[in-house]
Design a protein around this motif. Sequence first.
Motif, PDB file in Angstrom:
ATOM      1  N   ARG A  37       0.830  -1.221   0.000  1.00 56.18           N
ATOM      2  CA  ARG A  37       0.000   0.000   0.000  1.00 56.18           C
ATOM      3  C   ARG A  37       0.853   1.254   0.000  1.00 56.18           C
ATOM      4  N   GLU A  56     -12.106   5.426  -4.331  1.00 52.01           N
ATOM      5  CA  GLU A  56     -12.320   5.665  -2.897  1.00 52.01           C
ATOM      6  C   GLU A  56     -13.250   6.853  -2.680  1.00 52.01           C
ATOM      7  N   ASP A 215     -10.016   0.126  10.418  1.00 48.73           N
ATOM      8  CA  ASP A 215      -9.028   0.190   9.336  1.00 48.73           C
ATOM      9  C   ASP A 215      -8.194   1.453   9.479  1.00 48.73           C
ATOM     10  N   ASP A 216      -7.381   1.500  10.547  1.00 45.69           N
ATOM     11  CA  ASP A 216      -6.595   2.696  10.816  1.00 45.69           C
ATOM     12  C   ASP A 216      -5.209   2.279  11.281  1.00 45.69           C
ATOM     13  N   SER A 381      -3.160   9.072   0.266  1.00 43.04           N
ATOM     14  CA  SER A 381      -3.782   8.441   1.432  1.00 43.04           C
ATOM     15  C   SER A 381      -5.102   7.762   1.059  1.00 43.04           C
ATOM     16  N   MET A 382      -5.923   8.439   0.249  1.00 43.53           N
ATOM     17  CA  MET A 382      -7.199   7.850  -0.147  1.00 43.53           C
ATOM     18  C   MET A 382      -6.999   6.656  -1.078  1.00 43.53           C
ATOM     19  N   GLN A 384      -4.438   4.627  -0.994  1.00 38.50           N
ATOM     20  CA  GLN A 384      -3.995   3.540  -0.129  1.00 38.50           C
ATOM     21  C   GLN A 384      -5.151   2.965   0.674  1.00 38.50           C
ATOM     22  N   SER A 385      -6.099   3.795   1.054  1.00 41.00           N
ATOM     23  CA  SER A 385      -7.290   3.299   1.762  1.00 41.00           C
ATOM     24  C   SER A 385      -8.090   2.350   0.878  1.00 41.00           C
ATOM     25  N   TYR A 386      -8.206   2.713  -0.406  1.00 43.13           N
ATOM     26  CA  TYR A 386      -8.941   1.825  -1.317  1.00 43.13           C
ATOM     27  C   TYR A 386      -8.179   0.525  -1.538  1.00 43.13           C
ATOM     28  N   LYS A 388      -6.399  -0.922   0.633  1.00 39.59           N
ATOM     29  CA  LYS A 388      -6.650  -1.736   1.822  1.00 39.59           C
ATOM     30  C   LYS A 388      -8.014  -2.400   1.760  1.00 39.59           C
ATOM     31  N   ARG A 389      -9.000  -1.721   1.195  1.00 35.46           N
ATOM     32  CA  ARG A 389     -10.317  -2.342   1.002  1.00 35.46           C
ATOM     33  C   ARG A 389     -10.197  -3.590   0.118  1.00 35.46           C
TER      34      ARG A 389
END
Length: 401
Positions: A37, A56, A215-216, A381-382, A384-386, A388-389
Motif C-alpha cells: 500500500r 475511494e 481500518d486505521d 492516502s485515499m 492507499q485506503s482503497y 486496503k479495502r
Amino acid sequence: MAENGKNCDQRRVAMNKEQHNGNPSMNEKKRRDREERQNIVLWRQPRVTLQYFFLETLVILKEWTSKLWHRQSLVVSFLLLLAVLIATYYVEGAHQQYVQRIEKQFLLYAYWIGLGILSSVGLGTGLHTFLLYLGPHIASVTLAAYECNSVNFPEPPYPDQIICPDEEGAEGVSLWSIISKVRVEACMWGVGTAIGELPPYFMARAARLSGAEPDDEEYQEFEEMLEHAEAAQDFASRTKLAVQKLVQKVGFFGILACASIPNPLFDLAGITCGHFLVPFWTFFGATLIGKAVIKMHIQKIFVIITFSKHIVEQMVAFIGAVPGIGPSLQKPFQEYLEAQRQKLHHKNETGTPQGENWLSWLFEKLVVVMVFYFILSIINSMAQSYAKRIQQRLNPEEKTK
C-alpha cells in the motif's frame, strides 16, 4: 468500572498476543500488504493511484449518501433552515445591516476554524496552517502595530489589508494590546485544531465499544504499543507510552497538559481517550482549553516577541554582520521592511521595491508548494485506503484478527 475496563484490556491484549504468536505468517502478510500500500503513490504508480483515489471518493460519497438517506428528517430540517437563511439574506429590509455584520463575523470565524481543522484533522500529511497563515498574520499585525504606534487599524480594509490610522494612538503599543488584537483569529484557529482532534477519539471509542478492529494504521500501532509495552526500549516508544500513561492516569489534567504544548503525539492522546472510554466532554473540554486558550497564547506571545521592532532590527543587523555575503543578504530584507512601512502609510502608489517582490515571491511559492504537497498526500492516502479495502476483500480473515 475502571478495574473491569482494565481487566478487559488485559484479556484483549492477551488474545492479540496469542493470535500474533500463533500465526506468524499472518503478521508477515500484514507487513507485506502494508508495504504494498505504501508504494501506491503518485510518483511511483500514477495511474493506479489516481484510479484508486477516484474509486475511494465514490465509495465515501456512497457511504455518506446512505447515511443521509437514513436521516431524512435531519436533512429536511437542514434544507428548511438553509432556505430561511437564504431568504433572510436576499430580502431587502432594515435587517440587512445586522445580516452583513453577522456574515462578516461568520466568514471570519469559519475561515480560521477551517484552517485550524486542516492543521490537525489528519488529512494526508496535515496542512501547517499556523506557519502558512496564522503566524504571518500575527507577525504582520505586530510589525504594523510598532510602525503605526497603534492597533486601531481602519476596518475595512483590516483584516484583509493593514494600514495605519490617520492619528497615532496616544497610549502607544504594548504586548497585551497586540495579543488582544489577534485574539479572535488565534482562538478560532485553536478551536479548529481541537475539532480536528476528534476523529481519532471517535474512531478508537467506536472500535472499543464494538470490539472490531478499525481500518486505521495509527490505531493498530497503538494496540501493538500496548502489547509490547514492557519491551519498549527506544526513545520514541517510551515517549508514546509516557503520553498514554499520563492521559490514562491523570485524566482531564493529563489531556490538558498534552494539549497545552506543541505536541506531535497528541493523536495518541485522542486514541488513548477513545480506547479507554474517557467521557467526550472530558476529552474535548481539556483539548479545547489547552489548544484554544493556553497553547494559543504561548504561540502568540512567541511570534509577537520575535517580530517586535527591536528584535527585527537586531536580526537584520545580525544578517548584515555575516562575513562576505551579509550585506547582499541584508539588502532585500531592509527593502522589504521599508516597502511594508510605505504600504502602512499609503506610500506605495509609486511602485514596490525589488526586495519586497523577491521575498513575497519566495513566500508565495512556498505556500503553493506546501498546499500542493498537502493535496498530493490526500490523494495518496485515499488511494492507499482503497487498496486496503481490496486487500481485506481478498483476505476477509484479516479484518477480524
